[in-house]
Design a protein around this motif. Structure first.
Motif, short mmCIF file in Angstrom:
data_model
loop_
_atom_site.label_atom_id
_atom_site.label_comp_id
_atom_site.label_asym_id
_atom_site.label_seq_id
_atom_site.Cartn_x
_atom_site.Cartn_y
_atom_site.Cartn_z
N ALA A 1 -2.84 -3.74 -1.99
CA ALA A 1 -2.94 -4.31 -3.33
C ALA A 1 -2.06 -5.54 -3.41
N ARG B 1 0.86 -1.18 0.00
CA ARG B 1 0.00 0.00 0.00
C ARG B 1 0.89 1.23 0.00
N SER C 1 -3.56 4.15 0.55
CA SER C 1 -4.31 3.29 -0.35
C SER C 1 -4.74 2.01 0.37
N LEU D 1 -4.42 0.58 -7.82
CA LEU D 1 -4.55 0.93 -6.41
C LEU D 1 -5.93 1.53 -6.19
#
Length: 376
Positions: A102, A45, A99, A81
């Motif tokens: 991912a 992230r 974020s 993202l």
């Protein structure tokens, strides 16, 4: 559990000392930035900062992928993202944005590429001036541009991006806190030769670089960031996974007053050793309250540089002696002695001198990393 695997300390937009696009900002453009991780994992992230922005910044989209060459991303690795489940997000004025995690498998030492698309004018951009790493800009939405051919402009600063975290679950991170000697001035660009890089390679531990070129311990600067006493919490203590802090700071407080030739050094109050010692004690106290082990580093020799003079010599010797002998730090690394020229101990050894008699070269930074590794 997420661990910070890379950092860059944010700065006020400014252009007086290194070419960059911080005051210009971005509009209908994509920005691609490459960073080198010091911890691996299966998910990543990113953390964005608008710390010095007076208006929100619209992030129209973002991706992350494993770096290939230049602006290119490894085939099949480009990963969108999201922010709260959405592709777009607003980065608030004076605020941060993290974020969602991912899925992207990465290893310590891997470079990763973060791409941001701005469909509206950002205004002046919170940034990190001296990245010593090439970033790329191109017109329009280039989030899916795997080959990087649309990125036709380059810069050597980082913008908005202040951290990349992985799900490594590590709690043994080391933060290096200081000025240009920590930031990596004098190291080979795009080569990962700062002493933070060398320390990560040597120890296998996550290493955070919280250096800002020109930074001062005791005073804010329009060009070189908030004073170290104020920014320690944001740039080190707020990051997950850190248990050790190494401090190398003070040479600019001492040296900026020694020359009238560099306008970005001004104002440059003349400081005494007791003021700098009190500043170091403040850093130790802040880190200690968070349970961090704190390593103090003596100032490197800088005789012959534009920071050197009679007063600088006196104060640097006094501060270094306090760092060595006071017992205030949990451990000490004596860069002043390790990097000194045997023929003149106030100067850098020529084999370690980048050329300005202030900053080490790649070999000097490797010696610094080895010395810190020995006391961990």
């Amino acid at each position: 559990m997420f661990t910070t695997a890379w950092t860059a300390s944010p700065q006020l937009p400014s252009e007086g000392f290194t070419p960059n696009r911080s005051r210009e900002g971005f509009w209908r453009q994509s920005l691609r930035q490459v960073v080198r991780l010091t911890a691996g994992g299966g998910r990543v992230r990113v953390r964005l900062s608008n710390a010095y922005g007076t208006s929100p910044v619209r992030i129209a989209g973002a991706t992350v992928g494993r770096t290939a060459t230049g602006a290119a991303v490894a085939a099949g690795s480009l990963t969108p993202l999201t922010f709260g489940g959405e592709r777009g997000a607003e980065l608030p004025a004076r605020g941060d944005l993290v974020s969602d995690p991912a899925a992207l498998a990465v290893a310590a030492g891997d470079p990763v590429t973060v791409t941001l698309f701005f469909d509206a004018a950002t205004g002046p951009a919170t940034f990190h001036a001296q990245a010593f790493t090439t970033a790329y800009r191109g017109a329009g939405d280039l989030l899916a541009d795997e080959h990087g051919t649309g990125f036709v402009e380059t810069t050597e600063s980082w913008y908005f991006l202040t951290a990349v975290e992985t799900d490594a679950g590590r709690t043994d991170g080391i933060a290096l806190f200081g000025d240009s000697l920590t930031d990596g001035f004098g190291s080979t660009p795009n080569a990962g030769r700062r002493w933070s890089d060398a320390l990560a390679d040597r120890t296998g531990r996550p290493v955070l670089n919280a250096g800002i070129g020109g930074n001062l311990l005791l005073h804010d600067s329009a060009w070189y960031g908030e004073k170290a006493l104020h920014r320690l919490h944001r740039d080190v203590l707020a990051h997950p996974g850190v248990d050790t802090l190494a401090v190398l700071i003070g040479v600019n407080d001492i040296g900026f007053g020694e020359t009238d030739e560099q306008p970005t050094y001004k104002p440059a109050p003349v400081v005494e050793a007791d003021e700098l010692i009190a500043g170091h004690q403040g850093l130790i106290r802040q880190a200690g309250e968070r349970g961090l082990r704190v390593i103090g580093a003596t100032l490197v020799p800088f005789g012959g540089s534009d920071h050197w003079g009679e007063h600088a010599a006196k104060v640097s010797h006094e501060v270094n002696e306090w760092i060595r002998t006071a017992g205030a730090y949990d451990a000490v690394v004596d860069f002043a002695r390790l990097l000194a020229d045997p023929a003149d101990t106030d100067r850098l050894r020529p084999a370690y001198d980048f050329g300005d008699h202030l900053h080490p070269n790649d070999a000097g930074y490797a010696v610094m990393a080895e010395a810190v590794a020995a006391v961990l």
